[in-house]
Design an enzyme around this catalytic site. Structure first.
Site, PDB file in Angstrom:
ATOM      1  N   ASP A 172       0.855  -1.189   0.000  1.00 37.82           N
ATOM      2  CA  ASP A 172       0.000   0.000   0.000  1.00 37.82           C
ATOM      3  C   ASP A 172       0.893   1.241   0.000  1.00 37.82           C
ATOM      4  O   ASP A 172       1.860   1.318   0.772  1.00 37.82           O
ATOM      5  CB  ASP A 172      -0.881  -0.046   1.261  1.00 37.82           C
ATOM      6  N   ASN A 180      -2.565  12.911  -3.249  1.00 36.35           N
ATOM      7  CA  ASN A 180      -3.655  13.403  -4.118  1.00 36.35           C
ATOM      8  C   ASN A 180      -4.046  14.827  -3.742  1.00 36.35           C
ATOM      9  O   ASN A 180      -4.241  15.678  -4.603  1.00 36.35           O
ATOM     10  CB  ASN A 180      -4.889  12.509  -3.962  1.00 36.35           C
ATOM     11  N   HIS A 185      -5.442  14.743  -8.388  1.00 42.56           N
ATOM     12  CA  HIS A 185      -5.803  13.356  -8.689  1.00 42.56           C
ATOM     13  C   HIS A 185      -5.075  12.841  -9.930  1.00 42.56           C
ATOM     14  O   HIS A 185      -4.686  11.674 -10.006  1.00 42.56           O
ATOM     15  CB  HIS A 185      -7.324  13.274  -8.889  1.00 42.56           C
ATOM     16  N   GLU A 216      -4.962   2.260  -4.091  1.00 44.36           N
ATOM     17  CA  GLU A 216      -3.498   2.429  -4.074  1.00 44.36           C
ATOM     18  C   GLU A 216      -2.824   1.195  -3.471  1.00 44.36           C
ATOM     19  O   GLU A 216      -1.729   1.247  -2.958  1.00 44.36           O
ATOM     20  CB  GLU A 216      -3.137   3.729  -3.342  1.00 44.36           C
TER      21      GLU A 216
HETATM   22  N1  LIG Z   1      -5.282   9.358  -8.035  1.00 43.44           N
HETATM   23  C1  LIG Z   1      -5.871   8.247  -7.620  1.00 43.44           C
HETATM   24  N2  LIG Z   1      -6.110   8.077  -6.297  1.00 43.44           N
HETATM   25  C2  LIG Z   1      -6.677   6.938  -5.885  1.00 43.44           C
HETATM   26  C3  LIG Z   1      -7.022   5.914  -6.777  1.00 43.44           C
HETATM   27  N3  LIG Z   1      -7.558   4.886  -6.066  1.00 43.44           N
HETATM   28  C4  LIG Z   1      -7.547   5.268  -4.758  1.00 43.44           C
HETATM   29  N4  LIG Z   1      -7.007   6.519  -4.633  1.00 43.44           N
HETATM   30  C5  LIG Z   1      -6.843   7.326  -3.439  1.00 43.44           C
HETATM   31  O1  LIG Z   1      -5.957   6.705  -2.533  1.00 43.44           O
HETATM   32  C6  LIG Z   1      -6.189   7.298  -1.243  1.00 43.44           C
HETATM   33  C7  LIG Z   1      -5.999   6.246  -0.176  1.00 43.44           C
HETATM   34  O2  LIG Z   1      -6.078   6.895   1.041  1.00 43.44           O
HETATM   35  P1  LIG Z   1      -6.133   6.147   2.441  1.00 43.44           P
HETATM   36  O3  LIG Z   1      -6.765   4.816   2.293  1.00 43.44           O
HETATM   37  O4  LIG Z   1      -6.738   7.125   3.414  1.00 43.44           O
HETATM   38  O5  LIG Z   1      -4.664   5.863   2.825  1.00 43.44           O
HETATM   39  P2  LIG Z   1      -3.328   6.710   2.720  1.00 43.44           P
HETATM   40  O6  LIG Z   1      -3.589   8.164   2.591  1.00 43.44           O
HETATM   41  O7  LIG Z   1      -2.506   6.112   1.643  1.00 43.44           O
HETATM   42  O8  LIG Z   1      -2.672   6.487   4.130  1.00 43.44           O
HETATM   43  P3  LIG Z   1      -1.949   5.190   4.687  1.00 43.44           P
HETATM   44  O9  LIG Z   1      -2.372   4.023   3.836  1.00 43.44           O
HETATM   45  O10 LIG Z   1      -2.414   5.067   6.086  1.00 43.44           O
HETATM   46  O11 LIG Z   1      -0.492   5.437   4.594  1.00 43.44           O
HETATM   47  C8  LIG Z   1      -7.598   7.862  -1.282  1.00 43.44           C
HETATM   48  O12 LIG Z   1      -7.525   9.284  -1.186  1.00 43.44           O
HETATM   49  C9  LIG Z   1      -8.128   7.460  -2.641  1.00 43.44           C
HETATM   50  O13 LIG Z   1      -8.935   8.471  -3.239  1.00 43.44           O
HETATM   51  C10 LIG Z   1      -6.780   6.133  -8.161  1.00 43.44           C
HETATM   52  O14 LIG Z   1      -7.067   5.291  -9.034  1.00 43.44           O
HETATM   53  N5  LIG Z   1      -6.197   7.295  -8.532  1.00 43.44           N
END
Ligand SMILES: Nc1nc2c(ncn2[C@@H]2O[C@H](COP(=O)(O)OP(=O)(O)OP(=O)(O)O)[C@@H](O)[C@H]2O)c(=O)[nH]1
Length: 299
Positions: A172, A180, A185, A216
């Protein structure tokens, strides 16, 4: 030039085999089997694109063979065309009901056989392409969750049967929401693509498999890889992502994009299900996050 399709002709009559080979060999790679048993041995070692199948054969007939082919996940997608002297409608409809794509009666016209074989091969090509597209993640162009689930299920059963070791990684991106929020994005999408491709580039063994698990998150399936080897590989992946040096100024643990990884390993076929293996990897990932991120934790 595209490579030739592999066509298997199954017929107990040597003259029929010869005529069909002559009819098709200019356009396709033709293989000959003189019995259903020989055909079954053939499909174990060679991936065919089409099977031309006689019905009346000693020991096992064409109807019995197609049932076996359709039962086996490895051979069920190979199109089968019956080619038979049986002109009864009942035989033709039975053949089609058992899963054949077409039914040609003997004596046959060589040009009609050629066209019907070509048609079925075209349909198969399109189906293969659709299958491939349905298994690839549109953004990162690596395998998607659906493909991962299928592959994990297959590898888990193989390990369970053979008692071989199987490792799974869940990865992850750290603080990706902040990324983002900071860069937008679209930049987030670009980052996901770069991370996916760098993970893929580390897979040197044919059996290593990397997929986008969702959002992610990424996952890897590593058949015949021990816990220690899986931890070493996970650190290699982590370091490859660090080396991309993608600026992340709002990350709370580094100046650039990093990943956390959970590792789970099934030894001696001990895991109860493929899901429990993923759950263990997820637990490792959670602990890696809790312990400060940009690290590997094995469960
Ligand atoms: N740009 C983009 N963002 C994505 C995509 N899929 C998921 N995300 C973003 O990935 C982010 C994941 O955030 P969280 O699950 O809060 O986790 P994190 O900010 O990575 O924090 P930790 O995992 O705790 O380190 C979210 O803001 C989603 O919108 C995608 O296909 N494109």
């Amino acid at each position: 030039m595209s490579k030739k399709a592999k066509v298997l002709v199954v017929d107990d009559d040597p003259l029929n085999r010869l005529v069909l080979e002559k009819t098709l060999c200019e356009e396709h790679d033709v293989f000959l089997a003189k019995s259903a048993e020989e055909a079954l041995a053939f499909v174990r070692t060679t991936q065919f694109d089409l099977i031309l199948l006689d019905i009346v054969m000693p020991v096992m007939n064409g109807f019995e063979l197609i049932v076996k082919l359709k039962e086996n996940p490895i051979t069920q997608a190979i199109p089968v065309i019956f080619i038979s002297a049986n002109q009864e409608h009942a035989d033709e409809s039975k053949g089609l009901e058992l899963g054949a794509m077409d039914y040609i009666t003997k004596p046959f016209s060589a040009s009609i056989v050629r066209v019907r074989v070509r048609n079925q091969l075209l349909i198969k090509q399109k189906n293969d392409l659709l299958e491939m597209l349905a298994s690839i993640d549109g953004l990162t162009e690596i395998p998607n969750r659906r493909y991962l689930d299928e592959n994990l299920s297959r590898e888990w059963r193989r390990s369970k049967r053979g008692g071989s070791v199987l490792s799974v990684l869940l990865m992850d991106i750290d603080y990706f929401k902040r990324y983002n929020d900071t860069y937008g994005h679209r930049a987030g999408d670009e980052c996901l693509k770069k991370v996916a491709q760098s993970l893929l580039a580390q897979c040197k063994r044919g059996s290593d498999f990397i997929a986008r698990y969702g959002g992610e998150e990424f996952a890897a399936i590593l058949p015949d890889v021990s816990k220690e080897e899986a931890i070493a590989f996970a650190n290699k992946l982590r370091s490859a992502v660090n080396k991309l040096n993608i600026e992340h100024k709002t990350s709370l643990n580094a100046q650039c994009i990093t990943i956390s990884i959970g590792v789970a390993t099934m030894e001696d076929g001990r895991s109860t299900s493929e899901h429990s293996l993923l759950e263990e990897a997820d637990l490792g990932l959670y602990e890696a996050k809790e312990a400060g991120r940009n690290r590997v934790v094995a469960h």
